[in-house]
Scaffold this motif. Structure first.
Motif, PDB file in Angstrom:
ATOM      1  N   ARG A 180       4.107  -9.724   9.792  1.00 39.56           N
ATOM      2  CA  ARG A 180       5.180  -9.230   8.920  1.00 39.56           C
ATOM      3  C   ARG A 180       4.749  -9.043   7.474  1.00 39.56           C
ATOM      4  O   ARG A 180       5.319  -8.221   6.757  1.00 39.56           O
ATOM      5  N   GLU A 181       3.744  -9.800   7.022  1.00 34.56           N
ATOM      6  CA  GLU A 181       3.375  -9.784   5.617  1.00 34.56           C
ATOM      7  C   GLU A 181       1.863  -9.653   5.424  1.00 34.56           C
ATOM      8  O   GLU A 181       1.234 -10.488   4.774  1.00 34.56           O
ATOM      9  N   PRO A 182       1.230  -8.635   5.987  1.00 32.62           N
ATOM     10  CA  PRO A 182      -0.216  -8.458   5.752  1.00 32.62           C
ATOM     11  C   PRO A 182      -0.481  -8.186   4.285  1.00 32.62           C
ATOM     12  O   PRO A 182       0.257  -7.445   3.638  1.00 32.62           O
ATOM     13  N   THR A 183      -1.530  -8.802   3.739  1.00 33.07           N
ATOM     14  CA  THR A 183      -1.827  -8.652   2.310  1.00 33.07           C
ATOM     15  C   THR A 183      -2.885  -7.584   2.028  1.00 33.07           C
ATOM     16  O   THR A 183      -3.212  -7.332   0.875  1.00 33.07           O
ATOM     17  N   SER A 184      -3.436  -6.974   3.058  1.00 39.50           N
ATOM     18  CA  SER A 184      -4.383  -5.878   2.868  1.00 39.50           C
ATOM     19  C   SER A 184      -4.174  -4.857   3.979  1.00 39.50           C
ATOM     20  O   SER A 184      -3.641  -5.175   5.048  1.00 39.50           O
ATOM     21  N   ARG A 185      -4.597  -3.639   3.705  1.00 42.42           N
ATOM     22  CA  ARG A 185      -4.436  -2.596   4.715  1.00 42.42           C
ATOM     23  C   ARG A 185      -5.284  -2.906   5.945  1.00 42.42           C
ATOM     24  O   ARG A 185      -4.887  -2.593   7.073  1.00 42.42           O
ATOM     25  N   PHE A 186      -6.446  -3.520   5.751  1.00 40.17           N
ATOM     26  CA  PHE A 186      -7.294  -3.880   6.894  1.00 40.17           C
ATOM     27  C   PHE A 186      -6.533  -4.803   7.843  1.00 40.17           C
ATOM     28  O   PHE A 186      -6.518  -4.586   9.064  1.00 40.17           O
ATOM     29  N   VAL A 187      -5.907  -5.850   7.315  1.00 35.83           N
ATOM     30  CA  VAL A 187      -5.146  -6.784   8.154  1.00 35.83           C
ATOM     31  C   VAL A 187      -3.981  -6.052   8.818  1.00 35.83           C
ATOM     32  O   VAL A 187      -3.701  -6.238  10.002  1.00 35.83           O
ATOM     33  N   ALA A 188      -3.308  -5.217   8.041  1.00 38.55           N
ATOM     34  CA  ALA A 188      -2.178  -4.473   8.593  1.00 38.55           C
ATOM     35  C   ALA A 188      -2.603  -3.593   9.757  1.00 38.55           C
ATOM     36  O   ALA A 188      -1.936  -3.536  10.795  1.00 38.55           O
ATOM     37  N   GLU A 189      -3.731  -2.908   9.614  1.00 35.20           N
ATOM     38  CA  GLU A 189      -4.210  -2.022  10.677  1.00 35.20           C
ATOM     39  C   GLU A 189      -4.694  -2.813  11.883  1.00 35.20           C
ATOM     40  O   GLU A 189      -4.409  -2.458  13.032  1.00 35.20           O
ATOM     41  N   PHE A 190      -5.417  -3.902  11.633  1.00 37.97           N
ATOM     42  CA  PHE A 190      -6.035  -4.639  12.735  1.00 37.97           C
ATOM     43  C   PHE A 190      -5.011  -5.470  13.507  1.00 37.97           C
ATOM     44  O   PHE A 190      -5.081  -5.581  14.727  1.00 37.97           O
ATOM     45  N   VAL A 191      -4.052  -6.047  12.805  1.00 40.83           N
ATOM     46  CA  VAL A 191      -3.097  -6.951  13.447  1.00 40.83           C
ATOM     47  C   VAL A 191      -1.853  -6.226  13.938  1.00 40.83           C
ATOM     48  O   VAL A 191      -1.406  -6.448  15.054  1.00 40.83           O
ATOM     49  N   THR A 192      -1.279  -5.353  13.123  1.00 39.59           N
ATOM     50  CA  THR A 192      -0.004  -4.740  13.482  1.00 39.59           C
ATOM     51  C   THR A 192      -0.142  -3.397  14.180  1.00 39.59           C
ATOM     52  O   THR A 192       0.795  -2.946  14.835  1.00 39.59           O
ATOM     53  N   GLN A 193      -1.297  -2.724  14.022  1.00 40.63           N
ATOM     54  CA  GLN A 193      -1.506  -1.387  14.584  1.00 40.63           C
ATOM     55  C   GLN A 193      -0.368  -0.454  14.166  1.00 40.63           C
ATOM     56  O   GLN A 193       0.180   0.305  14.964  1.00 40.63           O
ATOM     57  N   ALA A 194      -0.019  -0.514  12.882  1.00 39.03           N
ATOM     58  CA  ALA A 194       1.122   0.233  12.361  1.00 39.03           C
ATOM     59  C   ALA A 194       0.736   1.662  11.994  1.00 39.03           C
ATOM     60  O   ALA A 194      -0.433   2.054  12.030  1.00 39.03           O
ATOM     61  N   ASN A 195       1.757   2.435  11.622  1.00 38.90           N
ATOM     62  CA  ASN A 195       1.551   3.763  11.051  1.00 38.90           C
ATOM     63  C   ASN A 195       1.374   3.640   9.545  1.00 38.90           C
ATOM     64  O   ASN A 195       1.973   2.759   8.910  1.00 38.90           O
ATOM     65  N   PHE A 196       0.553   4.509   8.975  1.00 42.91           N
ATOM     66  CA  PHE A 196       0.340   4.522   7.531  1.00 42.91           C
ATOM     67  C   PHE A 196       0.543   5.952   7.033  1.00 42.91           C
ATOM     68  O   PHE A 196      -0.235   6.839   7.365  1.00 42.91           O
ATOM     69  N   LEU A 197       1.617   6.144   6.269  1.00 42.22           N
ATOM     70  CA  LEU A 197       1.982   7.474   5.810  1.00 42.22           C
ATOM     71  C   LEU A 197       1.811   7.590   4.299  1.00 42.22           C
ATOM     72  O   LEU A 197       2.242   6.696   3.557  1.00 42.22           O
ATOM     73  N   PRO A 198       1.216   8.693   3.819  1.00 46.21           N
ATOM     74  CA  PRO A 198       1.162   8.916   2.373  1.00 46.21           C
ATOM     75  C   PRO A 198       2.575   8.992   1.811  1.00 46.21           C
ATOM     76  O   PRO A 198       3.482   9.568   2.437  1.00 46.21           O
ATOM     77  N   ALA A 199       2.764   8.405   0.633  1.00 45.91           N
ATOM     78  CA  ALA A 199       4.082   8.403  -0.005  1.00 45.91           C
ATOM     79  C   ALA A 199       3.923   8.745  -1.478  1.00 45.91           C
ATOM     80  O   ALA A 199       3.036   8.214  -2.150  1.00 45.91           O
ATOM     81  N   GLN A 200       4.779   9.625  -1.974  1.00 46.40           N
ATOM     82  CA  GLN A 200       4.773  10.013  -3.381  1.00 46.40           C
ATOM     83  C   GLN A 200       6.121   9.650  -3.991  1.00 46.40           C
ATOM     84  O   GLN A 200       7.171   9.949  -3.422  1.00 46.40           O
ATOM     85  N   ARG A 201       6.067   8.991  -5.165  1.00 48.00           N
ATOM     86  CA  ARG A 201       7.312   8.519  -5.761  1.00 48.00           C
ATOM     87  C   ARG A 201       8.032   9.655  -6.485  1.00 48.00           C
ATOM     88  O   ARG A 201       7.444  10.395  -7.262  1.00 48.00           O
ATOM     89  N   HIS A 202       9.318   9.751  -6.197  1.00 48.41           N
ATOM     90  CA  HIS A 202      10.220  10.658  -6.891  1.00 48.41           C
ATOM     91  C   HIS A 202      11.422   9.839  -7.343  1.00 48.41           C
ATOM     92  O   HIS A 202      12.252   9.440  -6.528  1.00 48.41           O
ATOM     93  N   ALA A 203      11.477   9.576  -8.652  1.00 46.35           N
ATOM     94  CA  ALA A 203      12.575   8.769  -9.216  1.00 46.35           C
ATOM     95  C   ALA A 203      12.640   7.425  -8.511  1.00 46.35           C
ATOM     96  O   ALA A 203      11.699   6.639  -8.579  1.00 46.35           O
ATOM     97  N   ASP A 204      13.702   7.168  -7.756  1.00 48.64           N
ATOM     98  CA  ASP A 204      13.907   5.864  -7.138  1.00 48.64           C
ATOM     99  C   ASP A 204      13.634   5.858  -5.641  1.00 48.64           C
ATOM    100  O   ASP A 204      14.183   5.028  -4.896  1.00 48.64           O
ATOM    101  N   SER A 205      12.781   6.774  -5.182  1.00 47.09           N
ATOM    102  CA  SER A 205      12.480   6.811  -3.753  1.00 47.09           C
ATOM    103  C   SER A 205      11.060   7.294  -3.513  1.00 47.09           C
ATOM    104  O   SER A 205      10.410   7.844  -4.405  1.00 47.09           O
ATOM    105  N   TRP A 206      10.588   7.074  -2.291  1.00 48.61           N
ATOM    106  CA  TRP A 206       9.285   7.570  -1.848  1.00 48.61           C
ATOM    107  C   TRP A 206       9.516   8.797  -0.968  1.00 48.61           C
ATOM    108  O   TRP A 206      10.311   8.756  -0.023  1.00 48.61           O
TER     109      TRP A 206
END
Length: 360
Positions: A234-260
């Motif tokens: 639930r709380e990976p502190t690096s992208r490596f841990v997030a990818e290796f443990v959760t096998q999650a999706n990683f999407l580019p995000a660009q900030r616009h005002a108060d949202s991504w």
């Protein structure tokens, strides 16, 4: 004797480098292991997890740092104890049973090395065999046992001398998938019943999360993160841990005002948190982590995502989606009704707080 408040194992900045022209296999790793805890060392091949296990066991010598087991320094600070004097039980990947010895004799071997009285050896061998559920098989030889049974003999042999610490190197990797799944829980139950403090090495994230009290993720010789299975997932502190443990999706995000702004729609800043606890309002671009189970999809003729692949996993489906610009998304849903490959779908996030990683 280790007090409950004292760690059974203490590693302080341990380093092992095999050649001066290559990075250390283990680099400045520190960790404490409390009494009775099961720790999984998780990471890809070559990350240093087996080398660290061998340093603890005494099969490798560190260049720097110290290792304490049960309050005694076994490596570093000018001291060195060989493996047989470290109060460590070892379970190898290939079990390392003596083929010419029976189950009873294999389990008794470690006790006989310690020159225990014959009656005590017999009692402890019987206790250890019973602990791993192999009563009645004492006179069988290793070739007469299944792989799972051989693994239990190796575990009984490691537990028999009452070691302070048990080390297991990929203990389930040589078993077929069905036996491996069954033995996961059995392994944990046996170690917990024995009150054993243990470390086991694995590259299988599901195995680590299901067996261990805590998981230490290693990367290129460094300890990337250590925590409970829930914390790492639930709380990976690096992208490596997030990818290796959760096998999650990683999407580019660009900030616009108060949202991504992302390929899956606009995500409010208030729904995200920086993985490294930095201020997300200072980021213009980032990478948004979305777990496969945190996406909901619905058929829609104007949907921006196309189902490119569908896998049936028993209780769920795993879909591979792609949009018009080639971005991909993997989604897991309940196996109630399948969606057709090639169909258009709408996708939206159905979870609470999402983690954001700085774009690099």
């Amino acid at each position: 004797m280790v007090s409950p408040a004292s760690p059974v194992l203490r590693i302080d900045r341990i380093t092992r480098q095999f050649a001066p022209n290559i990075p250390p296999a283990v680099s400045a790793v520190s960790l404490d292991l409390p009494l009775g805890e099961l720790l999984a060392m998780l990471g890809p091949s070559g990350c240093g997890k087996t080398t660290l296990l061998r340093l603890i066991a005494g099969f490798e010598t560190p260049q720097s740092g110290t290792i304490e087991i049960a309050g005694q320094t076994v490596a570093g600070s000018g001291k060195w104890l060989p493996p047989e004097r470290r109060s460590v039980g070892m379970v190898f990947q290939d079990y390392a049973l003596f083929p010419h010895l029976t189950v009873y004799q294999n389990v008794a071997f470690g006790l006989q090395k310690h020159q225990k009285p014959a009656e005590l050896v017999k009692q402890r061998v019987q206790e250890s065999i019973a602990l791993v559920g192999l009563e009645g098989m004492e006179q069988r030889y290793p070739h007469q046992l299944s792989g799972g049974q051989q693994q239990r003999v190796a575990l009984a042999r490691a537990l028999a001398p009452y070691p302070s610490l048990v080390l297991l190197d990929e203990p389930l990797s040589n078993l077929d998938i069905q036996v491996r799944l069954r033995l996961r829980q059995e392994l944990r139950d046996i170690l917990k019943s024995a009150g054993t403090t243990a470390i086991f090495v694995t590259h299988d994230q599901e195995e680590a999360l299901s067996i261990a009290d805590r998981v230490a993720v290693m990367r290129q010789g460094h300890l990337e993160q250590i925590g409970t299975p829930e914390e790492l997932y639930r709380e990976p502190t690096s992208r490596f841990v997030a990818e290796f443990v959760t096998q999650a999706n990683f999407l580019p995000a660009q900030r616009h005002a108060d949202s991504w702004k992302t390929a899956i729609g606009s995500i409010p800043l208030t729904q995200t948190i920086a993985a490294d606890s930095s201020d997300i309002t200072t980021l213009e671009r980032s990478i948004l982590m979305i777990r496969q189970e945190d996406v909901q999809i619905q058929p829609h003729p104007q949907g921006e995502w196309i189902i490119r692949d569908r896998q049936f996993l028993g209780r769920e489906y795993r879909y591979s989606l792609q949009n018009a610009i080639g971005e991909t998304l993997v989604v897991r849903t309940a196996a109630d009704r399948p969606l057709a490959v090639g169909s258009s779908v709408m996708a939206e996030v159905n979870s609470g707080l999402l983690r954001v990683f700085s774009e690099k």
